[in-house]
Design an enzyme around this catalytic site. Structure first.
Site, PDB file in Angstrom:
ATOM      1  CE1 TYR A 279      -4.294  -1.047  -0.432  1.00 49.19           C
ATOM      2  CE2 TYR A 279      -3.396  -2.940   0.725  1.00 49.19           C
ATOM      3  CZ  TYR A 279      -4.389  -2.362  -0.056  1.00 49.19           C
ATOM      4  OH  TYR A 279      -5.448  -3.116  -0.475  1.00 49.19           O
ATOM      5  CG  HIS A 436      -4.924  -2.448   3.973  1.00 57.10           C
ATOM      6  ND1 HIS A 436      -5.738  -3.308   3.279  1.00 57.10           N
ATOM      7  CD2 HIS A 436      -5.253  -1.193   3.563  1.00 57.10           C
ATOM      8  CE1 HIS A 436      -6.520  -2.605   2.477  1.00 57.10           C
ATOM      9  NE2 HIS A 436      -6.248  -1.328   2.624  1.00 57.10           N
TER      10      HIS A 436
END
Length: 754
Positions: A279, A436
């Site tokens: 990410y 996440h």
């Protein structure tokens, strides 16, 4: 004609038009459009070099081919319908990518057809924008407009803003006013004031949202939008317990919001992004493209100096979080195979080179990428490569801290490099990583020559594959991939760390104990975790040792567990390939059963099991034509489990990966001590196995208490080494003396090895 006030100067430029050269006079104005990523000044500089900068010219040629093909097909702005990977989703992605490139082509080549293409596309979007409220797929906590989630709409606006900037001065004022009023201002409001729980976060989602609003604000010179992007929306009463689709909290408990907050909080001072490299790679494009636009349009902000230049540091950190092939380590939610060849990293490398200190190592990465950003940063990189200024980007052992202040654990990477051999051990003792994050404290993965040896599973998702849950996350991401047993670390009593509770995990993080790679033959990293299981402390140490008697380094893994009660401990090693041999016997059941019924155990088949019946066992497997052996100290009653992922998975969403699990039952305090080694090769053409047996006989725990843990390693040639670790003191000048089994050892520093 739009009014502007700036210093004009004439520049003689030469550019290639068809097959001949023309000399023209160009008025350059730093305030007139374009002034975000391309500027009137950089356009003039680029035109003056076109035809003589190979990498830039080739990138421009490819962009031209792609956009020309899109123009030939015609404009298609479909009514939104599909999830990720579907036709309408894919078409809208193509549209914003082609518009961005077309805007650049118009500026650099001067062909009006590219401006017309962007204008006509934007008018089509302005026509359909007010005809529906949101995307028909209501599956996101923040449903988008042209896409199923606001995140993708923010991608659209971030790229399209650049195209709009490139044609802004070309458009008649009535058309730009129309687009501002009917498309861009409402779109910016939709992504922000109409979706505050999307916009006012500290998360990669909101970074995209902030940047989208900020970029279009810069194009329209709308200070309200720019400030909204930088500092977030006005705060209001919010539900701090509200969560997104991934189970993470939506609002920051400290009320942080806006672009600057998203630079402050997720990045450590070292440039590590708490959500993980996958990410970070995704977020680096909006972070850096907006930073470049701000530097061009609002240089007084000195954005590249913000937080001690963390955005430039982040690029270096991210490149170091890759294997030998340039693929990102799949920490937290991360799709395997994503690498620094992705377009977002092409931009990141160029921007970091231009606005950083012109680190020549970045040029070697850009050369491998084979493309540059079509602006001043890409021009500078291409010119430097033309002049042969690149230096190798050699990834060294390093530690990256986690947390805004660098005090929430981190990532330790031990590396070995020689001419034809690379090895990397990645040790994760980082914070939760927002929504996440995975529940895998003190986990690790290992790589050799770019290949995974012991793996981190990564995420459960087929990104942009419509057939698999519309390209979104699969339910198995929460039922397996995030769980502790899916990683190479200890699970206690078949319960994931922090009881798989996001709030608890977010409040805690491991503590680094030591990271020392000064001695390249004895590199060590160590960390402690005291909160994953109440009443239990885990202290794990990895040592990469290069012994003169061996051609490759080996890893010593020391996993010390202390608890206030007896527990069951499972330590898996998630390997690849085929089992070659074991030093223990095991039974294979005729009917498979799962290891458990929750916390990821429900997805694991028990394919075989046995009992150690020895103080040290060995497990050898073959993968990528290389032999690997795990040599572990054991108690005789330890259960050894051969397992495989895939149970309770009727849609075959999970990979059928194997693992080897060492289980200790009814145990309070213990030490898992192992050697992990790569040895030998198998040649399938010659059908020859070389050095197929381990170089070690055994590893033993000599003693263990609160102060010291002592191990003895016995090589196959009967040589022996003793390792003693100080568990409470890392002072390099401290003198230690300890007697073990009648032998006295004295040394200075936090470890003994002889």
């Amino acid at each position: 004609m739009k009014k502007f006030q700036a210093l004009l100067f004439l520049v003689l430029i030469t550019f290639s038009c068809t097959n001949h050269k023309e000399e023209v006079l160009v008025s350059v104005d730093d305030q007139q459009h374009p002034n975000l990523i391309l500027t009137t000044k950089s356009v003039a500089e680029i035109k003056n070099q076109l035809g003589s900068i190979p990498l830039f010219d080739e990138t421009l040629k490819i962009a031209k081919q792609e956009v020309d093909a899109a123009i030939a097909i015609g404009i298609d702005v479909p009514m939104p319908k599909d999830m990720a990977g579907g036709y309408t989703h894919t078409q809208h992605k193509l549209n914003y990518a082609n518009m961005q490139k077309a805007g650049v082509l118009y500026q650099l080549l001067g062909d009006e057809k590219y401006a017309i293409y962007v204008r006509d596309m934007l008018l089509e979007y302005a026509k359909i924008f007010p005809t529906f409220k949101t995307h028909p797929e209501q599956r996101s906590y923040a449903t988008g407009k042209f896409f199923w989630q606001c995140l993708n709409d923010s991608n659209w606006l971030t790229y399209t803003s650049q195209a709009y900037d490139c044609i802004y001065s070309w458009l008649p004022k009535e058309q730009s006013d129309y687009l501002n009023k009917n498309l861009f201002k409402p779109y910016a409001d939709f992504l922000s004031v109409e979706n505050p729980k999307y916009f006012n976060r500290v998360h990669n989602h909101s970074t995209w949202g902030n940047v989208a609003v900020g970029m279009i604000g810069l194009v329209m010179n709308d200070e309200e939008l720019i400030n909204r992007a930088l500092y977030g929306l006005e705060k209001s009463d919010v539900d701090l317990t509200e969560k997104d689709n991934d189970g993470g909290f939506i609002f920051d408990k400290d009320g942080k919001a806006g672009f600057l907050a998203n630079v402050d909080s997720p990045f450590s001072p070292d440039g590590f992004y708490t959500e993980g490299p996958y990410y970070q790679r995704y977020a680096m494009y909006p972070f850096l493209i907006f930073a470049e636009a701000l530097q061009n349009k609002k240089p007084e902000l000195k954005i590249f100096e913000y937080k001690n230049g963390v955005l430039i540091k982040a690029v270096d950190a991210l490149l170091n979080l890759t294997d030998a092939n340039g693929e990102f380590f799949p920490l937290n939610d991360g799709q395997k195979g994503m690498s620094y060849y992705t377009p977002s990293l092409i931009s990141a490398v160029d921007i970091a080179y231009y606005y950083g200190n012109q680190d020549a190592r970045l040029l070697s990465v850009a050369k491998k990428q084979g493309a540059v950003q079509l602006d001043a940063t890409g021009l500078k990189v291409a010119l430097a490569l033309k002049n042969g200024e690149e230096k190798p980007f050699i990834k060294q052992s390093m530690e990256l801290s986690d947390g805004s202040k660098g005090d929430e654990g981190g990532i330790g990477i031990l590396r070995y490099n020689n001419e034809d051999q690379t090895m990397a051990l990645v040790y994760k003792y980082a914070a939760q990583g927002l929504s996440h994050g995975h529940y895998d404290k003190l986990s690790f993965s290992m790589y050799e020559n770019g290949n995974e040896v012991l793996q981190d599973y990564g995420l459960s998702r087929f990104v942009n594959v419509e057939q698999k849950n519309g390209g979104g996350y699969l339910k198995e991401n929460k039922t397996y991939s995030k769980h502790t047993i899916a990683h190479n670390t200890i699970t206690q009593n078949e319960i994931s760390h922090f009881n798989f509770d996001f709030e608890t995990g977010s409040k805690n993080h491991p503590e680094k104990y030591v990271f020392d790679v000064a001695d390249k033959n004895f590199q060590i990293v160590s960390a402690k975790e005291k909160n994953a299981y109440p009443g239990t402390e885990m202290h794990r140490t990895f040592i990469m040792i290069k012994d003169e008697s061996l051609t490759k380094p080996f890893i010593v893994d020391v996993n010390k567990v202390q608890s206030n009660k007896k527990n069951q401990y499972d330590l898996p090693f998630h390997y690849f390939g085929q089992i070659i041999s074991t030093s223990f016997t095991y039974d294979v059941p005729k009917t498979l059963s799962t290891l458990g019924d929750k916390f990821g155990y429900n997805h694991i088949w028990k394919e075989g099991s046995g009992t150690a019946n020895a103080e040290s066992i060995q497990f050898t497997w073959l993968d990528n034509r290389r032999f690997y052996t795990l040599t572990s100290a054991t108690n005789k009653e330890d259960e050894l489990i051969l397992a495989r992922v895939g149970a309770n998975d009727p849609e075959f969403n999970l990979r059928k990966d194997p693992s080897f699990i060492i289980r200790k039952k009814n145990t309070q305090n213990t030490v898992y001590a192992s050697i992990i080694e790569s040895h030998g090769i198998y040649d399938p053409v010659k059908e020859v196995a070389q050095n197929a047996y381990s170089n070690f006989k055994n590893i033993k725990v000599l003693s263990d208490d609160a102060n010291y843990t002592a191990l003895k390693i016995q090589f196959k040639n009967d040589n022996e080494k003793t390792i003693i670790l100080s568990n409470l003191n890392t002072d390099k000048n401290k003198t230690h003396t300890v007697t073990i089994n009648g032998n006295t050892y004295s040394w200075e520093g936090f470890y003994y090895y002889k």
